[in-house]
Scaffold this motif. Sequence first.
Motif, mmCIF file in Angstrom:
data_model
loop_
_atom_site.group_PDB
_atom_site.id
_atom_site.type_symbol
_atom_site.label_atom_id
_atom_site.label_comp_id
_atom_site.label_asym_id
_atom_site.label_seq_id
_atom_site.Cartn_x
_atom_site.Cartn_y
_atom_site.Cartn_z
ATOM 1 N N TYR A 276 0.830 -1.211 0.000
ATOM 2 C CA TYR A 276 0.000 0.000 0.000
ATOM 3 C C TYR A 276 0.860 1.255 0.000
ATOM 4 O O TYR A 276 0.583 2.230 -0.705
ATOM 5 C CB TYR A 276 -0.919 -0.015 1.227
ATOM 6 C CG TYR A 276 -1.877 1.154 1.284
ATOM 7 C CD1 TYR A 276 -3.101 1.104 0.631
ATOM 8 C CD2 TYR A 276 -1.556 2.312 1.993
ATOM 9 C CE1 TYR A 276 -3.986 2.173 0.686
ATOM 10 C CE2 TYR A 276 -2.430 3.381 2.052
ATOM 11 C CZ TYR A 276 -3.644 3.303 1.395
ATOM 12 O OH TYR A 276 -4.506 4.364 1.442
ATOM 13 N N LEU A 372 -12.718 -8.133 5.121
ATOM 14 C CA LEU A 372 -12.439 -6.827 4.515
ATOM 15 C C LEU A 372 -12.033 -6.961 3.049
ATOM 16 O O LEU A 372 -12.285 -6.059 2.248
ATOM 17 C CB LEU A 372 -11.346 -6.108 5.314
ATOM 18 C CG LEU A 372 -11.766 -5.701 6.726
ATOM 19 C CD1 LEU A 372 -10.632 -5.000 7.450
ATOM 20 C CD2 LEU A 372 -12.977 -4.778 6.681
ATOM 21 N N TRP A 373 -11.397 -8.080 2.712
ATOM 22 C CA TRP A 373 -11.064 -8.326 1.299
ATOM 23 C C TRP A 373 -12.358 -8.460 0.471
ATOM 24 O O TRP A 373 -12.455 -7.887 -0.624
ATOM 25 C CB TRP A 373 -10.231 -9.597 1.179
ATOM 26 C CG TRP A 373 -9.878 -9.974 -0.227
ATOM 27 C CD1 TRP A 373 -10.516 -10.868 -1.038
ATOM 28 C CD2 TRP A 373 -8.809 -9.433 -1.018
ATOM 29 N NE1 TRP A 373 -9.913 -10.936 -2.266
ATOM 30 C CE2 TRP A 373 -8.857 -10.065 -2.285
ATOM 31 C CE3 TRP A 373 -7.811 -8.491 -0.782
ATOM 32 C CZ2 TRP A 373 -7.943 -9.780 -3.297
ATOM 33 C CZ3 TRP A 373 -6.903 -8.205 -1.788
ATOM 34 C CH2 TRP A 373 -6.975 -8.844 -3.027
ATOM 35 N N TRP A 376 -14.004 -5.093 0.021
ATOM 36 C CA TRP A 376 -13.264 -4.236 -0.911
ATOM 37 C C TRP A 376 -13.406 -4.710 -2.358
ATOM 38 O O TRP A 376 -13.822 -3.948 -3.233
ATOM 39 C CB TRP A 376 -11.794 -4.200 -0.483
ATOM 40 C CG TRP A 376 -10.871 -3.474 -1.433
ATOM 41 C CD1 TRP A 376 -11.189 -2.491 -2.325
ATOM 42 C CD2 TRP A 376 -9.460 -3.694 -1.597
ATOM 43 N NE1 TRP A 376 -10.081 -2.077 -3.031
ATOM 44 C CE2 TRP A 376 -9.006 -2.796 -2.589
ATOM 45 C CE3 TRP A 376 -8.548 -4.550 -0.987
ATOM 46 C CZ2 TRP A 376 -7.667 -2.756 -2.996
ATOM 47 C CZ3 TRP A 376 -7.210 -4.500 -1.373
ATOM 48 C CH2 TRP A 376 -6.781 -3.614 -2.378
ATOM 49 N N ALA A 382 -16.082 -1.134 0.599
ATOM 50 C CA ALA A 382 -14.870 -0.702 1.312
ATOM 51 C C ALA A 382 -13.802 -0.402 0.271
ATOM 52 O O ALA A 382 -14.035 -0.523 -0.931
ATOM 53 C CB ALA A 382 -14.413 -1.783 2.286
ATOM 54 N N ASN A 383 -12.632 0.006 0.735
ATOM 55 C CA ASN A 383 -11.538 0.260 -0.202
ATOM 56 C C ASN A 383 -10.228 -0.288 0.376
ATOM 57 O O ASN A 383 -10.222 -0.933 1.423
ATOM 58 C CB ASN A 383 -11.424 1.757 -0.527
ATOM 59 C CG ASN A 383 -11.266 2.598 0.734
ATOM 60 O OD1 ASN A 383 -10.577 2.220 1.680
ATOM 61 N ND2 ASN A 383 -11.912 3.767 0.756
ATOM 62 N N SER A 384 -9.133 -0.001 -0.296
ATOM 63 C CA SER A 384 -7.840 -0.566 0.111
ATOM 64 C C SER A 384 -7.413 -0.078 1.493
ATOM 65 O O SER A 384 -6.652 -0.762 2.177
ATOM 66 C CB SER A 384 -6.768 -0.208 -0.919
ATOM 67 O OG SER A 384 -6.658 1.206 -1.053
ATOM 68 N N ASN A 385 -7.899 1.091 1.912
ATOM 69 C CA ASN A 385 -7.544 1.599 3.247
ATOM 70 C C ASN A 385 -8.007 0.648 4.348
ATOM 71 O O ASN A 385 -7.313 0.460 5.349
ATOM 72 C CB ASN A 385 -8.177 2.979 3.485
ATOM 73 C CG ASN A 385 -7.627 4.026 2.547
ATOM 74 O OD1 ASN A 385 -6.465 3.960 2.164
ATOM 75 N ND2 ASN A 385 -8.461 4.978 2.163
ATOM 76 N N TYR A 387 -8.429 -2.638 4.135
ATOM 77 C CA TYR A 387 -7.608 -3.857 4.164
ATOM 78 C C TYR A 387 -6.218 -3.552 4.717
ATOM 79 O O TYR A 387 -5.676 -4.327 5.514
ATOM 80 C CB TYR A 387 -7.498 -4.453 2.759
ATOM 81 C CG TYR A 387 -6.902 -5.836 2.752
ATOM 82 C CD1 TYR A 387 -7.676 -6.941 3.078
ATOM 83 C CD2 TYR A 387 -5.563 -6.047 2.437
ATOM 84 C CE1 TYR A 387 -7.142 -8.215 3.092
ATOM 85 C CE2 TYR A 387 -5.015 -7.311 2.451
ATOM 86 C CZ TYR A 387 -5.816 -8.400 2.774
ATOM 87 O OH TYR A 387 -5.265 -9.658 2.789
#
Length: 435
Positions: A276, A372-373, A376, A382-385, A387
Amino acid sequence: MAAPLVLVLILAATVRAVLFRSSLAGLIAERVEVVSPLNAWKRVVEGLALLDLGVSPYSGDVFHETPLIIYLFHFVVEYSEFVFMIADAITAVALYLLVQDYNKMVFRKQKYALEADRYPHDVIELIRTPKEMFYIPLKVALFYLLNPFTVLSCVAKSTCGLNNAIIALFMLSTVKGSAFLSAIFLSLATYQSLYPLTLFAPALLFLLQRLYIPVNVRSPSFWLFTLQFGVMYLGSLLVITCLSFFLLGSWDYIPSVYGFILSVPDLTPNIGLFWYFFAEMFEHFRLFFLCVFQINVFFYTIPLAVKLKEHPIFLMFMQIAVISIFKSYPTVGDISLYMAFLPVWSHLYRFLRNIFVVSCVLIACSVLFPVLWHLWIYAGSANSNFYYSITLVFNVGQILLVSDYFYAYLRREHHLTHGLYLRKKDGTEATLILK
């Protein structure tokens, strides 16, 4: 103890065989927590396909394993499931044997210290007994074979399991006192993933300790043995590197394997700290922060070696944990190796400060990773934040776990030297602060 170990091996093999034949195997093999661009089985299959076509497996940007791995599976690809199960069994047996030998050494050293009256009289409750140490080797094998992280890694056919087997054999050779085999397996581990280079220091310290050679830079015997071990290690690494060249016919694998590990060009999400951060990084800052991130694995080697020079096996545990946390493409299989050693340090539990909280954090994060995956990638809510935040928490939990064991180990050693119940000069109870 042989019969319980065999039963554990049979149970572990049965669990893996059932999962290999289940519908979950394909799902597990795709999980980013379990496989990485370095060790994913589908990438090995792609490399084998290119090799069969007479094309270098390193000609594209798919395969990043070492030549020895691809040539191994070139002959046993039909039996790949058995290979990974055997690798886990080898790791468990090696850990069992090395912990067995290590416990004998600890008990012998403790016995000599008691006979020489080196311990204060109030530390008798800290002395380890043969009864409490008897089942520790079996617990270590059990912790490794039945750890969900190990099982997932094996079912996904991640080549991380092979790396763990090599590191376990290296540690066993070191504890057995074979400098030559230790150097060979350490060179193989370095050849496979580069980072085990940091295990050179604890191996050297243990072998010096075993040969009663003082760790003193002014001692000729210290430098002579260091040179001998270094030559054996570098010589083995050179032979393995040249063998890879002769198998492949080129040096293409060096940038594709080691350049890939160090430069981190593939930013596929994983449980590490790199992906990230470098996805958000401006290109002209990339090289600087890449050096900062990569140096973490190597930076702690010298200070830890200085502090733990009398305790090289615990130093190995610390170094393996540091590698698992700070390497560029970590997976849960890397974590399972150092977690297998936790029963060895069961005598430190009374000094651990945050073990319950840290255990809850690690378990919660392990459950939240796939949740969370899904939110996302599939649900889009959700987004990469999200995860990456759980990744950060997971790694902070690992750091707290390792630092807690480090603190507990140093505190116990301090008590063994100065007494369990410390007093000030005026006779009141003192508080121990380790800095």
